[in-house]
Design an enzyme around this catalytic site. Sequence first.
Site, PDB file in Angstrom:
ATOM      1  CE  LYS A 173     -22.732   6.508 -51.346  1.00  0.00           C
ATOM      2  NZ  LYS A 173     -22.504   6.257 -49.791  1.00  0.00           N
ATOM      3  CB  THR A 204     -17.151  -3.543 -48.968  1.00  0.00           C
ATOM      4  OG1 THR A 204     -18.239  -4.453 -48.779  1.00  0.00           O
ATOM      5  CG2 THR A 204     -16.581  -3.572 -50.087  1.00  0.00           C
ATOM      6  N   GLY A 206     -18.404  -0.519 -44.117  1.00  0.00           N
ATOM      7  CA  GLY A 206     -17.827   0.793 -43.631  1.00  0.00           C
ATOM      8  C   GLY A 206     -17.907   1.897 -44.806  1.00  0.00           C
ATOM      9  CB  THR A 207     -16.867   1.019 -48.503  1.00  0.00           C
ATOM     10  OG1 THR A 207     -18.388   1.034 -48.973  1.00  0.00           O
ATOM     11  CG2 THR A 207     -16.365   0.404 -48.956  1.00  0.00           C
ATOM     12  N   GLY A 208     -19.093   3.742 -47.080  1.00  0.00           N
ATOM     13  CA  GLY A 208     -19.565   5.252 -47.183  1.00  0.00           C
ATOM     14  C   GLY A 208     -19.240   5.278 -46.271  1.00  0.00           C
ATOM     15  CB  CYS A 209     -18.662   5.527 -42.795  1.00  0.00           C
ATOM     16  SG  CYS A 209     -20.626   4.806 -42.076  1.00  0.00           S
TER      17      CYS A 209
END
Length: 270
Positions: A173, A204, A206-209
């Site tokens: 990412k 932002t 929690g964007t990875g989750c």
Amino acid sequence: MKTALTIAGSDSSGGAGIQADIKTMTMNGVYAMSAITALTAQNTLGVTGIFEVPPQFLAQQIDAVFQDIRPDAVKIGMVSSSGLIRTIAGRLRAHEAENLVVDPVMVATSGARLMEAEAISTLTRELLPMAALLTPNIPEAEVLSGQAIRSQADMQAAAEKISRAYGCAVLCKGGHSLSDANDLLYIDGHCQWFRGRRIDNPNTHGTGCTLSSAIAANLAKGFPLDQAVSRAKAYISGALEAMLDLGQGSGPMNHAFALTGLFAQEAGEP
């Protein structure tokens, strides 16, 4: 209806972890289930407490899901201890789980390590070789590849190295001041860039989750990996563009990354 299981920690603020995963999977059209690795007291300002579940109880949760409603895909988020990692790997291996998406949450955006060296070693030895896809951010890709990443060429080299080491696809990412919002998918010796536009949104958390859960949901529905990534990236971009602002805190990350605005739009609600 297709099904997906998230194995991760609970976020009491609802913006990340299990809560974000369930919201995302639901909005991507699959039935979401969970096995909780830890309870946390947290919000977008930080974490004030963690209560880890015993490995035996985590195993019971995973077994209960597979024995009744078998998941078509599994997303694995933050797991901080070696005992829990071994439990997850053992139970998923026993149930012959498919479409495993592992978000190797080990380094915070600030650069702080979130996992001890022993837990990272267990993760790389026990769990990562089982994955269909790994979704590291830049700092995590540096840990997994053992090399610095300062350019898009570095991203490609690191993704290739990680893929060869663990025998799986890798979505490296972008972000972290590198490559704008462009992500690199390395699969079967080939690279594919997913170009994105950085959205000026402070929400932002929690964007990875959300991204890894959306990918798992689309894999559960039968989309090929590249299409699952493309659809997930479009979903999270739409969520960020919704610019929903819920927080009332005073810190630099004082607003939850909440998808409710996008939910309402898709559902046709006011």
